[in-house]
Design a protein around this motif. Structure first.
Motif, PDB file in Angstrom:
ATOM      1  N   ARG A  65      58.313  -8.569  44.614  1.00  0.00           N
ATOM      2  CA  ARG A  65      57.901  -9.912  44.204  1.00  0.00           C
ATOM      3  C   ARG A  65      56.384 -10.022  44.014  1.00  0.00           C
ATOM      4  O   ARG A  65      55.823 -11.114  44.012  1.00  0.00           O
ATOM      5  CB  ARG A  65      58.411 -10.948  45.209  1.00  0.00           C
ATOM      6  CG  ARG A  65      59.932 -11.089  45.174  1.00  0.00           C
ATOM      7  CD  ARG A  65      60.472 -11.939  46.312  1.00  0.00           C
ATOM      8  NE  ARG A  65      61.945 -12.018  46.250  1.00  0.00           N
ATOM      9  CZ  ARG A  65      62.778 -11.075  46.663  1.00  0.00           C
ATOM     10  NH1 ARG A  65      62.295  -9.957  47.182  1.00  0.00           N
ATOM     11  NH2 ARG A  65      64.089 -11.216  46.552  1.00  0.00           N
ATOM     12  N   TRP A 136      62.301  -6.238  36.666  1.00  0.00           N
ATOM     13  CA  TRP A 136      62.998  -7.527  36.708  1.00  0.00           C
ATOM     14  C   TRP A 136      61.958  -8.627  36.615  1.00  0.00           C
ATOM     15  O   TRP A 136      60.747  -8.360  36.711  1.00  0.00           O
ATOM     16  CB  TRP A 136      63.856  -7.676  37.978  1.00  0.00           C
ATOM     17  CG  TRP A 136      63.097  -7.907  39.262  1.00  0.00           C
ATOM     18  CD1 TRP A 136      62.011  -7.213  39.701  1.00  0.00           C
ATOM     19  CD2 TRP A 136      63.385  -8.889  40.267  1.00  0.00           C
ATOM     20  NE1 TRP A 136      61.605  -7.671  40.924  1.00  0.00           N
ATOM     21  CE2 TRP A 136      62.434  -8.718  41.295  1.00  0.00           C
ATOM     22  CE3 TRP A 136      64.358  -9.886  40.412  1.00  0.00           C
ATOM     23  CZ2 TRP A 136      62.423  -9.509  42.446  1.00  0.00           C
ATOM     24  CZ3 TRP A 136      64.337 -10.670  41.564  1.00  0.00           C
ATOM     25  CH2 TRP A 136      63.380 -10.488  42.570  1.00  0.00           C
ATOM     26  N   TYR A 138      60.517 -12.077  38.157  1.00  0.00           N
ATOM     27  CA  TYR A 138      60.501 -12.952  39.331  1.00  0.00           C
ATOM     28  C   TYR A 138      59.381 -13.964  39.161  1.00  0.00           C
ATOM     29  O   TYR A 138      58.241 -13.583  38.871  1.00  0.00           O
ATOM     30  CB  TYR A 138      60.297 -12.141  40.624  1.00  0.00           C
ATOM     31  CG  TYR A 138      60.165 -13.023  41.841  1.00  0.00           C
ATOM     32  CD1 TYR A 138      61.285 -13.628  42.408  1.00  0.00           C
ATOM     33  CD2 TYR A 138      58.914 -13.284  42.393  1.00  0.00           C
ATOM     34  CE1 TYR A 138      61.162 -14.461  43.499  1.00  0.00           C
ATOM     35  CE2 TYR A 138      58.782 -14.116  43.493  1.00  0.00           C
ATOM     36  CZ  TYR A 138      59.916 -14.704  44.039  1.00  0.00           C
ATOM     37  OH  TYR A 138      59.781 -15.540  45.117  1.00  0.00           O
ATOM     38  N   ARG A 234      64.521  -5.332  46.908  1.00  0.00           N
ATOM     39  CA  ARG A 234      64.468  -6.805  46.820  1.00  0.00           C
ATOM     40  C   ARG A 234      65.023  -7.499  48.049  1.00  0.00           C
ATOM     41  O   ARG A 234      64.539  -8.559  48.434  1.00  0.00           O
ATOM     42  CB  ARG A 234      65.193  -7.261  45.544  1.00  0.00           C
ATOM     43  CG  ARG A 234      64.419  -6.862  44.294  1.00  0.00           C
ATOM     44  CD  ARG A 234      65.146  -7.256  43.032  1.00  0.00           C
ATOM     45  NE  ARG A 234      66.385  -6.479  42.870  1.00  0.00           N
ATOM     46  CZ  ARG A 234      67.162  -6.532  41.793  1.00  0.00           C
ATOM     47  NH1 ARG A 234      66.851  -7.351  40.794  1.00  0.00           N
ATOM     48  NH2 ARG A 234      68.248  -5.798  41.716  1.00  0.00           N
TER      49      ARG A 234
END
Ligand SMILES: [Zn+2]
Length: 277
Positions: A65, A136, A138, A234
């Motif tokens: 993140r 990904w 975020y 994650r």
């Protein structure tokens, strides 16, 4: 790197031969890993250096993140230092370094040597090699992650001044972490790790050999590096950010330090058990 396998230090080789499959500490330690040490040690004079891995400016890996590893290291190391102090290890030192590698790495060892520390613990959080990362999104940002290899890992160096002591503490620490329901990651033994592949020297406790690490090889006291968990994972990132996980890790370290300190207070017994002499 596999040249290392052929020159496995005598001490470790003997320990592995005599202690498998239970690991370095043998069978009598399984259930009692978190029990109070049988022999008291001089806690108030036993100095543990808790080294915060990386620096504010060169903060290490990025979490899934986007949080820098240094932030995780600093928060956990602070709590470990406090937990040690609360347990009577008043000489525990939180080591924060501003100097960037490589100079900063030697500086950590030099400072620990100068303060005649009894034990050096470097606190880190793990990532994976770039080729194993996925993308990904975020919070509107593209981030990298890998969910395959959660868990802690402990590293020691055979080039440390006290490799047997380093292995002993690493094994004690791994046992305490496992005892609290945490598990080490076995992926450092996999071929896909390339030059980051390591030899697992205690398969019960998750202790790997990583001779080249400067903070481990330049310190004159037993030294380990703890990857407390994977912040590119994650799910594990969320756990590592929680007070509960930090408290588990801190408690495991305090218990391991208590046992290590007590065992070191009785050198004849420990020497016989560890070196095989
Ligand atoms: Zn790190």
């Amino acid at each position: 790197m596999w040249r290392a396998a052929t020159r496995l230090g005598g001490v470790i080789a003997i320990v592995l031969l005599t202690a498998q499959p239970q690991g370095v500490l043998g069978q009598d330690h399984g259930g009692g890993a978190s029990q109070p040490a049988a022999v008291s040690c001089a806690r108030s004079s036993f100095r543990v250096v808790v080294d915060v891995g990386h620096t504010l400016d060169v903060p290490g890996a990025n979490s899934a993140r986007g949080v820098p590893e240094y932030a995780f290291n600093l928060q956990l190391a602070r709590e470990i230092k406090q937990a040690l102090a609360d347990a009577g290890f008043e000489q525990a030192v939180l080591m924060i370094t501003g100097t960037a590698p490589w100079r900063g790495l030697f500086e950590r060892a030099t400072r620990a040597n100068a303060m005649h520390a009894n034990l050096f613990i470097a606190i880190h959080h793990d990532s994976v090699p770039d080729n194993l990362k996925h993308i990904w999104e975020y919070a509107g940002q593209k981030n990298e992650f890998n969910d395959d290899y959660p868990g802690y890992a402990i590293f020691i160096s055979e080039d440390n001044a006290d490799p047997a002591g380093s292995l002993l503490f690493g094994s004690l620490l791994g046992r305490e972490l496992e005892h609290r329901g945490l598990h080490y990651t076995p992926h450092y033994t996999l071929a896909l790790m390339g030059h980051r592949r390591r030899i697992l020297v205690d398969a019960a406790a998750g202790v790997y050999r990583y001779d080249q690490l400067i903070v481990l090889r330049a310190t004159r006291m037993p030294a380990v590096l703890l990857e407390a968990g994977s912040i590119v994972n994650r799910q594990e990132e969320l756990e590592l950010a929680s007070p509960e996980r930090r408290s588990l890790t801190s408690a495991a370290i305090v218990a391991a330090v208590e046992n290590f300190c007590a065992m070191r207070t009785r050198p004849p017994v420990v020497k016989a058990a560890v070196s095989g002499h």
